[in-house]
Design an enzyme around this catalytic site. Sequence first.
Site, PDB file in Angstrom:
ATOM      1  N   ASN A 196       0.848  -1.194   0.000  1.00  0.00           N
ATOM      2  CA  ASN A 196       0.000   0.000   0.000  1.00  0.00           C
ATOM      3  C   ASN A 196       0.880   1.240   0.000  1.00  0.00           C
ATOM      4  OD1 ASN A 196       0.437   0.899   2.905  1.00  0.00           O
ATOM      5  ND2 ASN A 196      -0.270  -1.207   3.191  1.00  0.00           N
ATOM      6  N   ARG A 197       0.242   2.393  -0.070  1.00  0.00           N
ATOM      7  CA  ARG A 197       0.991   3.632  -0.285  1.00  0.00           C
ATOM      8  C   ARG A 197       1.440   4.316   1.003  1.00  0.00           C
ATOM      9  NH1 ARG A 197      -2.925   6.977  -3.914  1.00  0.00           N
ATOM     10  NH2 ARG A 197      -1.316   8.552  -3.654  1.00  0.00           N
TER      11      ARG A 197
END
Length: 238
Positions: free
Chosen positions: A34-35
């Site tokens: 994920n970011r």
Amino acid sequence: VEEARGDKPLAGRTIVVTAGGTREPLDPVRYLGNRSSGKQGSAVARALVDAGARVRFVAAHLSQPAPEGVELTEASTAVELQAAVREAARGADGLVMAAAVADFRPAAYNGSKIKKTDDGGAPAIELVRNPDILADLVAERRDRADLPGLIVGFAAETGDETSSVEEYGRAKLARKGCEVLVVNEVGEDKGFGRDENAATLLFRDDAPGGPREPEHVAGSKDDVARKIADVMAGALNR
Ligand code: CTP
Ligand code: CA
């Protein structure tokens, strides 16, 4: 023994902070991730150290070095992060779950690199649920006195046609059972990897001291972090 003073309101306290984002491997070269950059969690750890706390920092794939003055443990997957948090949480006064934990992981790990086939097809990836680290800990502390009495969760929400960011946050706070939920509004232009942030702190209605109005904070991630540290000091010293 250190004592809480004006500038060190968390002296003598131990707080666990998680930061970053987990990675769930598919094969030796690929993962589901994920970011999350870990900037907000790192800022919280720094603010807590500044306030005098002993910080056990559990980090997953930070995009920058861990802050100074913390006890660092690294974890990669959600399952590893859970083991590290469980260990660190024993005897701690507080826990801040700022890490972005993958909700799912690949059902199987391929020991060798997944290859393309000549028929032009693509593999389907089957997923299974990861443990909910925060909810599991809230459940476990019901019959254990050595787990943190003050648990702070994070939620990155986007509003939609049916509910606002804050409404989604309220529902999540009730579902998770933690004392405080820090709700961030995320989108293409805000949240992940940025230095600026805006957050709303929601408090559990049945927390000691009675119901409490939400607190809004906007500014740098350090501003948000200082607010969280203030709120935690207030709760632990009341
Ligand atoms: N969290 C966790 N373990 C998970 C997923 C989330 O401990 N497997 C924690 C996060 O660190 C965060 C809080 O739970 O503090 C809320 O995470 P979020 O992803 O917003 O909530 P979810 O319950 O996973 O709900 P959603 O379906 O909206 O992702
Ligand atoms: Ca999630």
